[in-house]
Design an enzyme around this catalytic site. Structure first.
Site, PDB file in Angstrom:
ATOM      1  N   ASP A  69      -2.828 -52.555 -89.491  1.00 15.02           N
ATOM      2  CA  ASP A  69      -3.835 -52.190 -88.499  1.00 15.02           C
ATOM      3  C   ASP A  69      -4.357 -53.460 -87.835  1.00 15.02           C
ATOM      4  OD1 ASP A  69      -5.848 -51.138 -86.974  1.00 15.02           O
ATOM      5  OD2 ASP A  69      -6.960 -50.246 -88.637  1.00 15.02           O
ATOM      6  N   ASP A 103      -5.962 -45.304 -82.688  1.00 22.23           N
ATOM      7  CA  ASP A 103      -7.152 -45.056 -83.488  1.00 22.23           C
ATOM      8  C   ASP A 103      -8.388 -45.107 -82.594  1.00 22.23           C
ATOM      9  OD1 ASP A 103      -9.248 -44.885 -85.258  1.00 22.23           O
ATOM     10  OD2 ASP A 103      -8.763 -46.690 -86.372  1.00 22.23           O
ATOM     11  N   LYS A 113      -5.105 -55.122 -92.933  1.00 22.12           N
ATOM     12  CA  LYS A 113      -5.851 -55.366 -91.699  1.00 22.12           C
ATOM     13  C   LYS A 113      -5.461 -56.722 -91.123  1.00 22.12           C
ATOM     14  CE  LYS A 113      -8.850 -51.832 -91.467  1.00 22.12           C
ATOM     15  NZ  LYS A 113      -9.093 -50.999 -90.287  1.00 22.12           N
ATOM     16  N   GLU A 154      -1.081 -49.805 -86.284  1.00 21.63           N
ATOM     17  CA  GLU A 154      -2.217 -49.030 -85.792  1.00 21.63           C
ATOM     18  C   GLU A 154      -3.017 -49.832 -84.770  1.00 21.63           C
ATOM     19  OE1 GLU A 154      -6.048 -46.685 -87.781  1.00 21.63           O
ATOM     20  OE2 GLU A 154      -4.399 -47.420 -89.039  1.00 21.63           O
ATOM     21  N   LYS A 201     -10.438 -39.342 -87.143  1.00 19.84           N
ATOM     22  CA  LYS A 201     -11.560 -39.566 -88.052  1.00 19.84           C
ATOM     23  C   LYS A 201     -12.676 -38.595 -87.680  1.00 19.84           C
ATOM     24  CE  LYS A 201     -10.528 -44.507 -88.561  1.00 19.84           C
ATOM     25  NZ  LYS A 201     -10.963 -45.883 -88.226  1.00 19.84           N
TER      26      LYS A 201
END
Length: 339
Positions: free
Chosen positions: A189, A240, A161, A215, A264
């Site tokens: 991400d 995302d 991240k 991402e 998701k």
């Protein structure tokens, strides 16, 4: 077969170790469970509401599921999930994790009635899938140490991240690559934290690390920026937060704004919607990753059914349950050597 009763309840689960992403620090998760009782079978689902992502709170989600939704479901045929979801569609509008919980519970009943797991009913493409495991924003040395520990546990794919400092993010990526070697898959991400220029500079800076993808580098509210990054960098770009619905999938595909999409269940509204989005993505030659929120193992298991069922779901990021304490569905998913 008719739905005889519906129950919903809240479960608060602290994280064994809090983590940081570009826009928040997370130390606990609240999931809302729902159970549909038909007299013969019980179907269970869960919601992972997140105000920043799904626009929902745990309090409102519980009130909705145990109130108007439960009352509307009683007497309906759970073996007709499309018809049932249409019946309660207005109640669940703009409440994707609540919709995901209901949809999940309905399909659970269908699976029990058919005597088959959903991954077979939905297509049965594969029996297992490799998952990434996420490392939140940490100092460089701690990031490297965490990466080494996870590889030692058998994980073969790490997701880092970032999004707060592109220069420091690049350093973390390069140091992790040096520590874990070339065989471990690395993903990054940015959680909407970068501008187009920062995205371009970051990708150039980490070229030696051979990242698999980046991402959501840019803000979800400015989809054209995501499209610019996709067009200007060599690294595959995944949407995302920009993908919240079937309509979003169409818009991303039509304008070539991404190379991949992260589906998701909690943000798209469940298994039924995920299957539709995957079909749009496959038609547009966009690869799919199944991702997750901070979800109980039950929610992760539902995402896994989707991932195993369809050829176009190339990637999995199904680690949202790993650090949850007091998960009543612990054990619903088996991870072995990162699979």
């Amino acid at each position: 077969m008719k739905i005889r009763g519906v129950q919903a309840w809240r479960c608060d689960m602290p994280l064994a170790e809090p983590y940081a992403i570009a826009y928040e620090t997370v130390d606990k998760a609240a999931n809302i469970f729902i159970e549909i009782d038909t007299g013969r079978f019980r179907g269970t689902g869960c919601a992972a509401p997140d105000l920043a992502v799904t626009g929902e709170t745990p309090e409102a989600t519980l009130a909705l599921l145990e109130g108007d939704v439960a009352a509307s479901l009683v007497g309906l045929d759970p073996l007709r999930p499309a018809a049932v979801m249409d019946k309660v569609r207005k109640l669940l509008l703009h409440r994707p994790s609540a919709a995901a919980a209901v949809d999940m519970a309905l399909w659970d009943v269908v699976g029990h009635a058919a005597g088959l797991p959903l991954w077979r009913l939905f297509g049965g493409y594969r029996r297992r899938i490799r998952t990434s495991v996420t490392i939140g924003i940490l100092p460089v040395a701690e990031t490297v140490a965490r990466a080494g520990a996870l590889v030692g546990q058998g994980f073969q794919c790490l997701k880092l991240k970032g999004g707060l400092d592109p220069v420091l993010d690049a350093e973390r990526v390069l140091k992790v690559r040096s520590a874990v070697g070339p065989a471990i898959e690395l993903r990054f991400d940015a959680n909407q934290g970068y501008s187009v220029d920062q995205s371009r500079d970051f990708v150039a800076a980490v070229s030696a690390a051979k990242l698999e993808l980046i991402e959501q580098p840019t803000p979800k509210g400015e989809p054209d920026l995501l499209g610019r990054v996709t067009a200007e960098v060599a690294l595959p770009v995944m949407a995302d937060e920009s993908l919240m619905s079937l309509r979003d999938a169409f818009r991303l595909a039509r304008r070539d704004r991404a190379d991949m999409v992260n589906v998701k269940l909690m943000k798209v509204g469940g298994l039924s919607e995920a299957l539709k989005i995957n079909a749009v993505a496959e038609a547009a030659r966009l690869e799919v990753m199944v991702g997750c929120m901070d979800e109980a193992a039950l929610g992760i298991a539902a995402g896994l059914q989707f991932a195993l069922a369809r050829r176009n779901v190339h990637y999995a990021d199904l680690d949202g349950h790993l650090d949850l304490k007091d998960d009543p569905t612990d054990g619903a998913v088996v991870i072995k050597d990162g699979w």
